[in-house]
Design a protein around this motif. Structure first.
Motif, PDB file in Angstrom:
ATOM      1  N   HIS A  47     -72.852 -56.804 -11.334  1.00 39.10           N
ATOM      2  CA  HIS A  47     -72.035 -57.245 -10.204  1.00 39.10           C
ATOM      3  C   HIS A  47     -70.921 -58.184 -10.653  1.00 39.10           C
ATOM      4  N   LYS A  48     -71.227 -59.039 -11.611  1.00 44.74           N
ATOM      5  CA  LYS A  48     -70.193 -59.928 -12.160  1.00 44.74           C
ATOM      6  C   LYS A  48     -69.085 -59.108 -12.825  1.00 44.74           C
ATOM      7  N   ASN A  49     -69.493 -58.089 -13.596  1.00 46.03           N
ATOM      8  CA  ASN A  49     -68.510 -57.242 -14.274  1.00 46.03           C
ATOM      9  C   ASN A  49     -67.648 -56.474 -13.276  1.00 46.03           C
ATOM     10  N   LEU A  50     -68.267 -55.949 -12.225  1.00 48.32           N
ATOM     11  CA  LEU A  50     -67.496 -55.222 -11.220  1.00 48.32           C
ATOM     12  C   LEU A  50     -66.493 -56.137 -10.523  1.00 48.32           C
ATOM     13  N   ALA A  51     -66.925 -57.337 -10.177  1.00 42.41           N
ATOM     14  CA  ALA A  51     -66.007 -58.290  -9.538  1.00 42.41           C
ATOM     15  C   ALA A  51     -64.863 -58.660 -10.481  1.00 42.41           C
ATOM     16  N   THR A  52     -65.169 -58.821 -11.754  1.00 39.59           N
ATOM     17  CA  THR A  52     -64.134 -59.116 -12.748  1.00 39.59           C
ATOM     18  C   THR A  52     -63.137 -57.969 -12.856  1.00 39.59           C
ATOM     19  N   PHE A  53     -63.650 -56.741 -12.896  1.00 41.38           N
ATOM     20  CA  PHE A  53     -62.760 -55.577 -13.003  1.00 41.38           C
ATOM     21  C   PHE A  53     -61.928 -55.378 -11.740  1.00 41.38           C
ATOM     22  N   ILE A  54     -62.442 -55.778 -10.597  1.00 40.62           N
ATOM     23  CA  ILE A  54     -61.644 -55.695  -9.371  1.00 40.62           C
ATOM     24  C   ILE A  54     -60.394 -56.557  -9.518  1.00 40.62           C
ATOM     25  N   HIS A  55     -60.574 -57.783 -10.003  1.00 33.84           N
ATOM     26  CA  HIS A  55     -59.418 -58.666 -10.200  1.00 33.84           C
ATOM     27  C   HIS A  55     -58.497 -58.135 -11.301  1.00 33.84           C
ATOM     28  N   LEU A  56     -59.062 -57.703 -12.405  1.00 33.79           N
ATOM     29  CA  LEU A  56     -58.250 -57.226 -13.527  1.00 33.79           C
ATOM     30  C   LEU A  56     -57.540 -55.906 -13.219  1.00 33.79           C
ATOM     31  N   SER A  57     -58.071 -55.133 -12.282  1.00 34.16           N
ATOM     32  CA  SER A  57     -57.447 -53.850 -11.950  1.00 34.16           C
ATOM     33  C   SER A  57     -56.077 -54.038 -11.301  1.00 34.16           C
ATOM     34  N   THR A  58     -55.774 -55.249 -10.865  1.00 37.28           N
ATOM     35  CA  THR A  58     -54.442 -55.491 -10.307  1.00 37.28           C
ATOM     36  C   THR A  58     -53.361 -55.383 -11.376  1.00 37.28           C
ATOM     37  N   PHE A  59     -53.728 -55.518 -12.634  1.00 37.69           N
ATOM     38  CA  PHE A  59     -52.765 -55.360 -13.723  1.00 37.69           C
ATOM     39  C   PHE A  59     -52.375 -53.899 -13.945  1.00 37.69           C
ATOM     40  N   SER A  60     -53.061 -52.981 -13.297  1.00 39.83           N
ATOM     41  CA  SER A  60     -52.719 -51.558 -13.442  1.00 39.83           C
ATOM     42  C   SER A  60     -51.356 -51.237 -12.846  1.00 39.83           C
ATOM     43  N   ARG A  61     -50.768 -52.174 -12.120  1.00 36.10           N
ATOM     44  CA  ARG A  61     -49.428 -51.950 -11.557  1.00 36.10           C
ATOM     45  C   ARG A  61     -48.374 -51.816 -12.648  1.00 36.10           C
ATOM     46  N   PHE A  62     -48.679 -52.281 -13.844  1.00 34.79           N
ATOM     47  CA  PHE A  62     -47.741 -52.139 -14.948  1.00 34.79           C
ATOM     48  C   PHE A  62     -47.756 -50.727 -15.534  1.00 34.79           C
ATOM     49  N   ILE A  63     -48.727 -49.927 -15.125  1.00 40.28           N
ATOM     50  CA  ILE A  63     -48.852 -48.548 -15.594  1.00 40.28           C
ATOM     51  C   ILE A  63     -48.654 -47.561 -14.442  1.00 40.28           C
ATOM     52  N   ILE A  64     -49.265 -47.868 -13.299  1.00 38.89           N
ATOM     53  CA  ILE A  64     -49.237 -46.979 -12.134  1.00 38.89           C
ATOM     54  C   ILE A  64     -48.516 -47.690 -10.991  1.00 38.89           C
ATOM     55  N   PRO A  65     -47.573 -47.032 -10.345  1.00 42.69           N
ATOM     56  CA  PRO A  65     -46.947 -47.665  -9.176  1.00 42.69           C
ATOM     57  C   PRO A  65     -47.996 -47.963  -8.100  1.00 42.69           C
ATOM     58  N   PHE A  66     -47.927 -49.142  -7.551  1.00 43.73           N
ATOM     59  CA  PHE A  66     -48.870 -49.640  -6.543  1.00 43.73           C
ATOM     60  C   PHE A  66     -50.304 -49.692  -7.074  1.00 43.73           C
ATOM     61  N   GLY A  67     -50.458 -49.744  -8.378  1.00 38.79           N
ATOM     62  CA  GLY A  67     -51.789 -49.856  -8.970  1.00 38.79           C
ATOM     63  C   GLY A  67     -52.472 -51.161  -8.617  1.00 38.79           C
ATOM     64  N   ASN A  68     -51.676 -52.194  -8.306  1.00 32.69           N
ATOM     65  CA  ASN A  68     -52.274 -53.475  -7.919  1.00 32.69           C
ATOM     66  C   ASN A  68     -52.961 -53.374  -6.564  1.00 32.69           C
ATOM     67  N   PHE A  69     -52.679 -52.343  -5.793  1.00 29.44           N
ATOM     68  CA  PHE A  69     -53.400 -52.105  -4.541  1.00 29.44           C
ATOM     69  C   PHE A  69     -54.469 -51.033  -4.720  1.00 29.44           C
ATOM     70  N   ILE A  70     -54.113 -49.951  -5.422  1.00 24.42           N
ATOM     71  CA  ILE A  70     -55.021 -48.815  -5.564  1.00 24.42           C
ATOM     72  C   ILE A  70     -56.277 -49.187  -6.343  1.00 24.42           C
ATOM     73  N   GLY A  71     -56.110 -49.865  -7.481  1.00 22.74           N
ATOM     74  CA  GLY A  71     -57.266 -50.226  -8.317  1.00 22.74           C
ATOM     75  C   GLY A  71     -58.293 -51.081  -7.591  1.00 22.74           C
ATOM     76  N   PRO A  72     -57.890 -52.231  -7.038  1.00 24.81           N
ATOM     77  CA  PRO A  72     -58.885 -53.056  -6.351  1.00 24.81           C
ATOM     78  C   PRO A  72     -59.498 -52.384  -5.122  1.00 24.81           C
ATOM     79  N   ILE A  73     -58.688 -51.615  -4.380  1.00 24.57           N
ATOM     80  CA  ILE A  73     -59.229 -50.966  -3.173  1.00 24.57           C
ATOM     81  C   ILE A  73     -60.275 -49.923  -3.547  1.00 24.57           C
ATOM     82  N   VAL A  74     -60.003 -49.124  -4.582  1.00 22.80           N
ATOM     83  CA  VAL A  74     -60.965 -48.101  -4.997  1.00 22.80           C
ATOM     84  C   VAL A  74     -62.253 -48.747  -5.496  1.00 22.80           C
TER      85      VAL A  74
END
Length: 148
Positions: A6-33
């Motif tokens: 659960h700690k790892n998943l919560a950490t990855f939720i926050h870190l997934s916002t950095f996906s916006r540098f690769i995918i447009p709107f990744g800072n929304f798509i990653g955490p929401i998924v």
């Protein structure tokens, strides 16, 4: 006691916002998924997912406000030297680079504010990720709670 998974998943939720540098709107798509797929597993994941999504929506709203305020200052500066009634194509087009106008200073100041806000955003995301990794809750400052 919070599970390491659960700690790892919560950490990855926050870190997934950095996906916006690769995918447009990744800072929304990653955490929401990640949040939508795992929110029922624990309240810890649900809380961190909501915080990450609320923060990204708030940052988007603040960026729109700063952009809306700063763009007119630059436009007024560029078109100040042009005579709209006597515009003969591009033959008489020139930009007067004389003394900078106060409008340019205000627009530049808002642009600098946007850069500082971006750096603070990155630092807060890293801090939230470290907090989630350690099993602590984290509340982003100046966040509007769209998801409660």
């Amino acid at each position: 006691m919070i599970d390491n998974h659960h700690k790892n998943l919560a950490t990855f939720i926050h870190l997934s916002t950095f996906s916006r540098f690769i995918i447009p709107f990744g800072n929304f798509i990653g955490p929401i998924v990640l949040w939508a797929a795992n929110k029922n597993k624990s309240d810890f994941i649900d809380q961190h997912g909501k915080q990450a999504i609320n923060f990204q929506i708030s940052v988007l709203l603040y960026a729109i406000i700063i952009g809306t305020l700063s763009v007119p200052f630059f436009i007024f500066k560029i078109f100040r030297g042009m005579d709209i009634l006597d515009f003969n194509g591009f033959n008489n087009f020139h930009i007067n680079i004389g003394e900078p106008s106060p409008l340019l200073y205000i627009g530049g100041g808002l642009g600098a504010l946007a850069i500082v806000a971006f750096i603070i955003e990155l630092a807060l995301i890293v801090k939230a990720s470290l907090s989630a990794r350690d099993g602590n809750t984290f509340k982003y400052p100046l966040t509007i709670n769209f998801l409660k």
